[in-house]
Motif scaffolding. Sequence first.
Motif, PDB file in Angstrom:
ATOM      1  N   LYS A   5      51.685 141.955  27.090  1.00  0.00           N
ATOM      2  CA  LYS A   5      52.147 140.782  26.334  1.00  0.00           C
ATOM      3  C   LYS A   5      51.277 139.590  26.721  1.00  0.00           C
ATOM      4  O   LYS A   5      51.006 139.363  27.895  1.00  0.00           O
ATOM      5  CB  LYS A   5      53.612 140.526  26.713  1.00  0.00           C
ATOM      6  CG  LYS A   5      54.220 139.332  26.089  1.00  0.00           C
ATOM      7  CD  LYS A   5      54.951 139.715  24.860  1.00  0.00           C
ATOM      8  CE  LYS A   5      55.688 138.490  24.339  1.00  0.00           C
ATOM      9  NZ  LYS A   5      56.004 138.630  22.965  1.00  0.00           N
ATOM     10  N   SER A   6      50.841 138.835  25.769  1.00  0.00           N
ATOM     11  CA  SER A   6      50.052 137.633  26.060  1.00  0.00           C
ATOM     12  C   SER A   6      50.880 136.394  25.725  1.00  0.00           C
ATOM     13  O   SER A   6      51.766 136.430  24.867  1.00  0.00           O
ATOM     14  CB  SER A   6      48.753 137.628  25.268  1.00  0.00           C
ATOM     15  OG  SER A   6      49.016 137.588  23.898  1.00  0.00           O
ATOM     16  N   PHE A   7      50.599 135.305  26.447  1.00  0.00           N
ATOM     17  CA  PHE A   7      51.303 134.053  26.218  1.00  0.00           C
ATOM     18  C   PHE A   7      50.461 132.907  26.774  1.00  0.00           C
ATOM     19  O   PHE A   7      49.540 133.119  27.548  1.00  0.00           O
ATOM     20  CB  PHE A   7      52.699 134.067  26.868  1.00  0.00           C
ATOM     21  CG  PHE A   7      52.662 134.162  28.372  1.00  0.00           C
ATOM     22  CD1 PHE A   7      52.777 133.034  29.166  1.00  0.00           C
ATOM     23  CD2 PHE A   7      52.505 135.388  28.990  1.00  0.00           C
ATOM     24  CE1 PHE A   7      52.737 133.123  30.545  1.00  0.00           C
ATOM     25  CE2 PHE A   7      52.474 135.496  30.375  1.00  0.00           C
ATOM     26  CZ  PHE A   7      52.583 134.361  31.148  1.00  0.00           C
ATOM     27  N   VAL A   8      50.800 131.707  26.360  1.00  0.00           N
ATOM     28  CA  VAL A   8      50.086 130.515  26.813  1.00  0.00           C
ATOM     29  C   VAL A   8      50.751 130.009  28.094  1.00  0.00           C
ATOM     30  O   VAL A   8      51.968 129.978  28.195  1.00  0.00           O
ATOM     31  CB  VAL A   8      50.126 129.417  25.725  1.00  0.00           C
ATOM     32  CG1 VAL A   8      49.486 128.139  26.226  1.00  0.00           C
ATOM     33  CG2 VAL A   8      49.442 129.900  24.458  1.00  0.00           C
ATOM     34  N   LEU A   9      49.945 129.615  29.047  1.00  0.00           N
ATOM     35  CA  LEU A   9      50.457 129.082  30.308  1.00  0.00           C
ATOM     36  C   LEU A   9      49.731 127.778  30.605  1.00  0.00           C
ATOM     37  O   LEU A   9      48.507 127.736  30.630  1.00  0.00           O
ATOM     38  CB  LEU A   9      50.212 130.086  31.439  1.00  0.00           C
ATOM     39  CG  LEU A   9      50.593 129.639  32.844  1.00  0.00           C
ATOM     40  CD1 LEU A   9      52.114 129.435  32.936  1.00  0.00           C
ATOM     41  CD2 LEU A   9      50.138 130.670  33.854  1.00  0.00           C
ATOM     42  N   ARG A  10      50.492 126.728  30.817  1.00  0.00           N
ATOM     43  CA  ARG A  10      49.898 125.431  31.156  1.00  0.00           C
ATOM     44  C   ARG A  10      50.038 125.218  32.653  1.00  0.00           C
ATOM     45  O   ARG A  10      51.122 125.370  33.204  1.00  0.00           O
ATOM     46  CB  ARG A  10      50.609 124.313  30.394  1.00  0.00           C
ATOM     47  CG  ARG A  10      50.333 124.376  28.914  1.00  0.00           C
ATOM     48  CD  ARG A  10      51.170 123.334  28.171  1.00  0.00           C
ATOM     49  NE  ARG A  10      51.005 123.460  26.750  1.00  0.00           N
ATOM     50  CZ  ARG A  10      51.683 124.290  25.973  1.00  0.00           C
ATOM     51  NH1 ARG A  10      52.594 125.076  26.489  1.00  0.00           N
ATOM     52  NH2 ARG A  10      51.471 124.340  24.683  1.00  0.00           N
ATOM     53  N   LEU A  11      48.932 124.875  33.307  1.00  0.00           N
ATOM     54  CA  LEU A  11      48.930 124.640  34.752  1.00  0.00           C
ATOM     55  C   LEU A  11      48.325 123.294  35.067  1.00  0.00           C
ATOM     56  O   LEU A  11      47.417 122.830  34.371  1.00  0.00           O
ATOM     57  CB  LEU A  11      48.090 125.713  35.472  1.00  0.00           C
ATOM     58  CG  LEU A  11      48.595 127.136  35.443  1.00  0.00           C
ATOM     59  CD1 LEU A  11      47.562 128.065  36.068  1.00  0.00           C
ATOM     60  CD2 LEU A  11      49.911 127.243  36.175  1.00  0.00           C
ATOM     61  N   ASP A  12      48.805 122.715  36.140  1.00  0.00           N
ATOM     62  CA  ASP A  12      48.203 121.509  36.672  1.00  0.00           C
ATOM     63  C   ASP A  12      46.749 121.829  37.052  1.00  0.00           C
ATOM     64  O   ASP A  12      46.477 122.907  37.608  1.00  0.00           O
ATOM     65  CB  ASP A  12      49.001 121.092  37.918  1.00  0.00           C
ATOM     66  CG  ASP A  12      48.385 119.920  38.622  1.00  0.00           C
ATOM     67  OD1 ASP A  12      48.618 118.786  38.185  1.00  0.00           O
ATOM     68  OD2 ASP A  12      47.665 120.157  39.619  1.00  0.00           O
TER      69      ASP A  12
END
Length: 56
Positions: A5-12
Amino acid sequence: MGKKKSFVLRLDPDDYASLERWAADEFRSINGQLEWIIHKALKDSGRKSDKKDKSK
């Protein structure tokens, strides 16, 4: 293993830089490092067994 499964991840940005260094130290991609961290956390918390879960 089945399809991932792919997804968007926002990181500092600072966290991303730290993750990037950690992954490089262990000769992994950032994606591979994140998969390893998540797998280890699930296993350590008792939410995932060592056996491959085929019920997905």
